[in-house]
Motif scaffolding. Structure first.
Motif, short mmCIF file in Angstrom:
data_model
loop_
_atom_site.label_atom_id
_atom_site.label_comp_id
_atom_site.label_asym_id
_atom_site.label_seq_id
_atom_site.Cartn_x
_atom_site.Cartn_y
_atom_site.Cartn_z
N HIS A 1 31.70 33.26 42.55
CA HIS A 1 32.18 33.72 44.19
C HIS A 1 31.40 32.88 44.70
O HIS A 1 30.11 33.01 45.11
CB HIS A 1 32.08 34.55 44.77
N LYS B 1 43.98 34.20 41.77
CA LYS B 1 43.14 35.64 41.88
C LYS B 1 43.98 37.35 41.72
O LYS B 1 44.56 36.95 43.46
CB LYS B 1 42.37 35.64 42.86
N ASP C 1 29.78 36.27 37.83
CA ASP C 1 30.56 36.75 38.71
C ASP C 1 29.57 37.02 39.58
O ASP C 1 29.66 38.39 41.08
CB ASP C 1 30.80 38.42 38.10
#
Ligand SMILES: [Zn+2]
Length: 370
Positions: A50, A143, A274
């Motif tokens: 991210h 997502k 992640d």
């Protein structure tokens, strides 16, 4: 400029020239040799991170840029951003930052994901339209939050009914986007996979039946193994929800075994850290090492973060005419994360970043674990 070394997985000699930001396999007269000997790889891929997400959601753009710079230093030159509340599309104009494939914002229901992260839909029937709107932003991926704690029942539970998922995933595909979903537990998986989802994130609750379903449907898996280390802490913090806490501990205990079963069965598995939220940026080397603990050889694990992941995402490797996004190592990059995440040379869009100069910033801010 010119680079020479050995490539992977073939271990054959690779000699490349870089002209106007692109790779040439044809010799170019008068080229400057910037690397000779050692190993040459296409830029690494972090298939789940991210850029533009902090612990509490949206962050200022300069922090998002710093996250991307850390990834560059660790050799991750292609990032699949799996949901970010910050609009980072302006970063595409920065020649010095990794390429980002975006999933836009997470799509969830009210109080059914981490506060501040997602677009929260009051009614699940809004999902297909929300998916079409995110797809229209052109990131290439969508997502979904597939499951999360339902505080009413006190356990992990799916967010969406099967019919809504089918309509939403169809809407994404009609708009040229692929779809993935956050899924920790068992129950949300059949609905998502049967609806034609392209990828599952985490997947700790995969049963043998759902693994068979993924094989049948061609669904990929990005397990984010280093993030599983956060499960016990999540369970410890959930003192008011003992069923949920026990479920998280159980998923943690069985996680590696379930992911190994999926890989063993033939589900394509790719590396994603992640990073953002609970995991620090720059840890793709650690995720590659973790993948060797589900039965992958060091070469296979590296491929899951490099040439295989590039193929899956439709991005080229080291062929003639490909963008010059590559890494040079004096040691074999399969030796472990300390080698893999510290390339001597990072070449991005034909620009050279040297370890100890530009890349050092990323290494210095890479904590072992958060
Ligand atoms: Zn994530």
């Amino acid at each position: 400029m010119r680079v020479r070394g050995r490539g992977l997985p073939e271990e054959a000699e690779v000699e490349l020239w870089v002209v106007d930001g692109r790779i040439s396999t044809e010799p170019v007269a008068g080229a400057d040799t910037v690397f000779d000997g050692g190993w040459i790889l296409p830029g690494l891929v972090d298939a789940h991170c991210h850029i533009g997400l902090g612990k509490h959601g949206e962050i200022p753009l300069d922090e998002a840029i710093a996250q991307a710079e850390i990834e560059r230093g660790a050799g991750a030159l292609l990032l699949r951003d799996c949901g970010s509340p910050t609009d980072t599309r302006s970063l595409d104009d920065r020649a010095d930052l990794p390429r980002i494939i975006r999933a836009g914002r997470h799509l969830a229901r009210p109080k059914r994901y981490i506060a501040g992260f997602a677009v929260e839909l009051e009614d699940e029937s809004q999902l297909p339209a929300a998916v079409a709107a995110e797809a229209g932003r052109g990131g290439g991926w969508i997502k979904l939050v597939g499951d999360w704690i339902d505080r009413g029942s006190g356990d992990l539970a799916p967010l969406w009914s099967d019919g809504v998922l089918k309509a939403a995933i169809d809407a994404a595909h009609e708009n040229g986007a692929r779809v993935t979903a956050h899924v920790f537990s068992e129950d949300a998986l059949p609905g998502l996979i049967n609806a034609g989802i392209d990828c599952i994130e985490h997947g700790t609750g995969l049963t043998d039946d759902n693994i068979a379903l993924m094989l049948e449907r061609g669904t990929a898996l990005v397990p984010t193994l280093i993030n599983l280390e956060n499960f016990p802490g999540i369970a410890d913090a959930a003192t008011r929800y003992p069923t949920y806490a026990a479920h998280m501990r159980d998923l943690y205990a069985r996680g590696y075994q379930r992911i190994a079963a999926a890989r063993e069965a033939g589900v394509p598995v790719y590396a994603g850290t992640d990073a953002g939220g609970m995991v620090a940026h720059g840890r793709i080397g650690d995720e590659v090492e973790a993948l060797t603990r589900i039965g992958m050889s060091p070469t296979e694990a590296l491929g899951a973060a490099c040439w295989q992941a590039r193929r899956w995402l439709g991005r080229p490797g080291l062929g003639h005419g490909a963008p010059a996004d590559l890494l040079c190592y004096s040691q074999d990059p399969r030796l472990g994360p300390d080698v893999l995440a510290a390339p001597e040379l990072v070449i991005l869009r034909g620009n050279v970043f040297r370890a100890g100069v530009d890349a050092a910033a990323g290494r210095a801010s890479r904590p072992a674990r958060e």
